[in-house]
Design an enzyme around this catalytic site. Structure first.
Site, mmCIF file in Angstrom:
data_model
loop_
_atom_site.group_PDB
_atom_site.id
_atom_site.type_symbol
_atom_site.label_atom_id
_atom_site.label_comp_id
_atom_site.label_asym_id
_atom_site.label_seq_id
_atom_site.Cartn_x
_atom_site.Cartn_y
_atom_site.Cartn_z
ATOM 1 N N ASP A 54 -5.754 -1.451 1.825
ATOM 2 C CA ASP A 54 -5.171 -0.683 0.866
ATOM 3 C C ASP A 54 -5.769 -0.585 -0.327
ATOM 4 O OD1 ASP A 54 -2.486 0.454 -0.307
ATOM 5 O OD2 ASP A 54 -1.758 -1.208 -1.252
ATOM 6 N N LYS B 199 -5.165 3.284 4.262
ATOM 7 C CA LYS B 199 -4.620 3.983 3.312
ATOM 8 C C LYS B 199 -5.943 4.446 2.454
ATOM 9 C CE LYS B 199 -0.245 1.818 2.695
ATOM 10 N NZ LYS B 199 0.667 1.378 1.394
ATOM 11 N N GLU C 235 -7.535 -7.280 10.275
ATOM 12 C CA GLU C 235 -6.771 -7.106 9.076
ATOM 13 C C GLU C 235 -5.592 -6.041 9.514
ATOM 14 O OE1 GLU C 235 -4.895 -8.264 6.796
ATOM 15 O OE2 GLU C 235 -6.056 -7.549 4.716
ATOM 16 N N ASP C 236 -4.335 -6.114 9.022
ATOM 17 C CA ASP C 236 -3.362 -5.213 9.491
ATOM 18 C C ASP C 236 -3.618 -3.957 8.745
ATOM 19 O OD1 ASP C 236 -3.013 -6.416 6.954
ATOM 20 O OD2 ASP C 236 -0.700 -6.793 7.096
ATOM 21 N N ASP D 140 5.120 -6.454 6.203
ATOM 22 C CA ASP D 140 6.343 -6.883 5.828
ATOM 23 C C ASP D 140 6.964 -6.120 4.402
ATOM 24 O OD1 ASP D 140 4.593 -8.103 4.120
ATOM 25 O OD2 ASP D 140 5.995 -9.346 3.253
HETATM 26 P P1 IMP Z 1 -5.346 -4.542 -0.541
HETATM 27 O O1 IMP Z 1 -6.148 -5.832 -1.209
HETATM 28 O O2 IMP Z 1 -4.599 -3.907 -1.726
HETATM 29 O O3 IMP Z 1 -6.433 -3.788 0.501
HETATM 30 O O4 IMP Z 1 -4.116 -5.001 0.255
HETATM 31 C C1 IMP Z 1 -4.136 -5.429 1.365
HETATM 32 C C2 IMP Z 1 -2.862 -6.146 1.750
HETATM 33 O O5 IMP Z 1 -1.683 -5.617 1.231
HETATM 34 C C3 IMP Z 1 -2.484 -6.025 3.404
HETATM 35 O O6 IMP Z 1 -3.204 -7.230 4.083
HETATM 36 C C4 IMP Z 1 -1.171 -6.012 3.430
HETATM 37 O O7 IMP Z 1 -0.663 -7.347 3.725
HETATM 38 C C5 IMP Z 1 -0.830 -5.526 1.843
HETATM 39 N N1 IMP Z 1 -0.082 -4.204 2.204
HETATM 40 C C6 IMP Z 1 -0.752 -3.202 1.503
HETATM 41 N N2 IMP Z 1 -0.158 -1.965 2.039
HETATM 42 C C7 IMP Z 1 0.869 -2.353 2.634
HETATM 43 C C8 IMP Z 1 2.098 -1.654 3.137
HETATM 44 O O8 IMP Z 1 2.155 -0.273 3.145
HETATM 45 N N3 IMP Z 1 3.064 -2.332 3.736
HETATM 46 C C9 IMP Z 1 2.911 -3.666 4.082
HETATM 47 N N4 IMP Z 1 2.019 -4.451 3.566
HETATM 48 C C10 IMP Z 1 0.944 -3.589 2.855
HETATM 49 MG MG MG Z 2 -2.245 -8.680 4.871
#
Ligand code: IMP
Ligand code: MG
Length: 189
Positions: A107, A135, A103-104, A163
């Site tokens: 969040d 994060k 995963e990138d 992105d």
């Molecule tokens: P989560 O489900 O909130 O953990 O979101 C994860 C996904 O949100 C990641 O795989 C990213 O594609 C996107 N994402 C979260 N934070 C960022 C950011 O700062 N920049 C770009 N994409 C983000």
């Molecule tokens: Mg992603």
């Protein structure tokens, strides 16, 4: 710093060289972990993980296959909805397999929690997670990566696969997106 992207990037958070070095170190740990295990299925979460997946895979010395899923919790804004959908599924059957989710960024944690649950339900032998960025301040659900590259502050970042509204994935570094840039756009909606 002056770049072609100075209009949208506040500053470079992680440069190209630091990314390469960290990914080499992650690959070394992952090589050690899997060295006496069966082949590993790398599951990249599209599209953000493509650059990380490619750089990581170049440094792996284990039997591995690559597959991809599109899992989306984001619409066209910078906030997670908590509403996770599988938009493209794997081609490989992961039943009985060692699986490593690539995963990138983690969040809120919704995307990875849902994806991990889903792969466990398919009876993968084991499911591990490697993320380039984390994060931790933004976490809403309990999920810990097994391996993580960089812990970053609560800022929206782009580049190296990440992105904003599908743009800027091509930047070779991780940059902090100017708040004024996306707040203007959000205000205009
Ligand atoms: P989560 O489900 O909130 O953990 O979101 C994860 C996904 O949100 C990641 O795989 C990213 O594609 C996107 N994402 C979260 N934070 C960022 C950011 O700062 N920049 C770009 N994409 C983000
Ligand atoms: Mg992603």
């Amino acid at each position: 710093m002056i770049t072609d992207y100075s209009e949208i990037i506040d500053r470079v958070l992680i440069d190209e060289e630091s990314l390469k070095l960290k990914i080499k170190q992650l690959a070394k740990t992952i090589n050690d972990y899997y060295k006496d295990k069966d082949e590993v299925i790398l599951v990249g979460i599209l599209k953000g993980s493509v650059m990380f997946m490619a750089e990581l895979a170049k440094n792996l010395k284990i039997d591995m296959k690559m597959d991809f899923m599109v899992v989306s919790s984001y619409a066209e804004n910078t906030y997670s909805s908590g509403n996770v959908k599988i938009l493209k599924d794997l081609d490989i059957d992961v039943k009985g397999k060692e699986v490593l989710i690539v995963e990138d960024i983690i969040d809120t944690g919704y995307t990875l929690r849902k994806t991990k649950e889903n792969l466990i339900n398919r009876e993968a032998k084991d499911v591990k997670i490697v993320t380039l960025l984390d994060k931790p301040e933004r976490r809403e659900v309990e999920i810990k990566p097994d391996w993580s590259g960089f812990k970053i502050p609560n800022e929206y970042v782009v580049g190296f696969g990440l992105d904003y509204d599908q743009l800027y994935r091509n930047l070779p570094y991780i940059g902090i997106l100017k708040r004024s840039f996306y707040e203007d756009i959000e205000d205009a909606k």
